[in-house]
Design a protein around this motif. Structure first.
Motif, PDB file in Angstrom:
ATOM      1  N   LYS A  11     -12.263 -10.497   2.566  1.00 50.65           N
ATOM      2  CA  LYS A  11     -12.314 -11.513   3.623  1.00 50.65           C
ATOM      3  C   LYS A  11     -12.158 -10.891   5.010  1.00 50.65           C
ATOM      4  N   LEU A  12     -11.354  -9.835   5.108  1.00 55.61           N
ATOM      5  CA  LEU A  12     -11.166  -9.179   6.401  1.00 55.61           C
ATOM      6  C   LEU A  12     -12.495  -8.671   6.963  1.00 55.61           C
ATOM      7  N   GLY A  65       0.803  -1.204   0.000  1.00 57.08           N
ATOM      8  CA  GLY A  65       0.000   0.000   0.000  1.00 57.08           C
ATOM      9  C   GLY A  65       0.836   1.252   0.000  1.00 57.08           C
ATOM     10  N   ARG A  66       0.151   2.311   0.307  1.00 57.00           N
ATOM     11  CA  ARG A  66       0.749   3.637   0.269  1.00 57.00           C
ATOM     12  C   ARG A  66       0.286   4.402   1.489  1.00 57.00           C
ATOM     13  N   SER A  78      -7.607  -2.376   2.996  1.00 56.95           N
ATOM     14  CA  SER A  78      -7.830  -1.483   4.125  1.00 56.95           C
ATOM     15  C   SER A  78      -7.520  -0.072   3.662  1.00 56.95           C
ATOM     16  N   LYS A  79      -8.202   0.887   4.252  1.00 57.96           N
ATOM     17  CA  LYS A  79      -7.913   2.294   3.973  1.00 57.96           C
ATOM     18  C   LYS A  79      -8.399   3.109   5.155  1.00 57.96           C
ATOM     19  N   GLU A 127      -3.716   3.399   2.512  1.00 60.01           N
ATOM     20  CA  GLU A 127      -4.540   2.423   1.807  1.00 60.01           C
ATOM     21  C   GLU A 127      -3.656   1.248   1.440  1.00 60.01           C
ATOM     22  N   GLY A 128      -4.242   0.051   1.474  1.00 58.40           N
ATOM     23  CA  GLY A 128      -3.468  -1.137   1.161  1.00 58.40           C
ATOM     24  C   GLY A 128      -4.331  -2.223   0.556  1.00 58.40           C
ATOM     25  N   GLN A 129      -3.725  -3.039  -0.290  1.00 60.09           N
ATOM     26  CA  GLN A 129      -4.390  -4.162  -0.933  1.00 60.09           C
ATOM     27  C   GLN A 129      -3.724  -5.449  -0.479  1.00 60.09           C
TER      28      GLN A 129
END
Length: 181
Positions: free
Chosen positions: A118-119, A61-62, A88-89, A79-81
């Protein structure tokens, strides 16, 4: 998910600010962090592995620092993938104030995050518990780094970041630690 906490750090405010902006210190302190690389002014690419209950994923993410008022406050927007695990963000506002003594700093943060995939399916209670544990471990390690300790916090960070014989044991205990939520 919302999370707010206050921690007293064992260093003056200027030192706390410096450490919060040192990517090497942060990499050692963030559980499961693989890398934090500058990607422009106040922007960073982050890679980390997280285990929340039955879901384990490597997130890429960033994060960007905004509303910077050194050495008092900034906002972290992230934010992350995590592939099939989801995303998540969110953001976190971090405030630093002088502590009760000249050698301490009061850090207060308020974070708001959203998860999907899924989270999100495993339930907010489990996600919230894992987030609180990760934050708790971060501040334990961060305080140890600020004090220059070479105790268990640094040793477990060493194990996660490529240490020798303790590496497998560190990973197992990290997985068990998060899964206890």
């Amino acid at each position: 998910m919302e999370l707010s906490e206050t921690h007293v750090l064992p260093v003056p405010q200027a030192r706390a600010w410096e450490a919060l902006n040192d990517t090497e210190i942060l990499k050692l302190c963030i559980p499961g962090c693989d890398s934090i690389d500058a990607e422009g002014e106040n922007a960073y690419a982050v890679a980390m592995t997280a285990v929340v209950g039955p879901v384990k994923a490597r997130f890429k993410g960033r994060m960007e620092l905004t509303n910077i008022d050194a050495p008092k406050t900034y906002t972290i927007v992230f934010e992350g993938q995590g592939g099939a695990a989801g995303f998540s963000k969110g953001s976190a506002t971090v405030n630093l104030e002088p502590g009760e003594t000249a050698d301490t700093t009061r850090l207060t943060y308020s974070a708001n995050a959203q998860v999907g995939g899924k989270l999100a399916q495993i339930g907010s209670r489990l996600v919230d518990g894992a987030a609180r544990k990760i934050a708790g471990e971060f501040f334990k390690r961060f305080s140890a780094q600020l004090q220059g300790a070479s105790g268990p916090a640094n040793e477990s960070a060493d194990a996660e970041n490529g240490g020798d014989a303790g590496q497998e044991q560190g990973k197992k205990s990290w997985t068990a630690w998060i899964s206890k939520s």
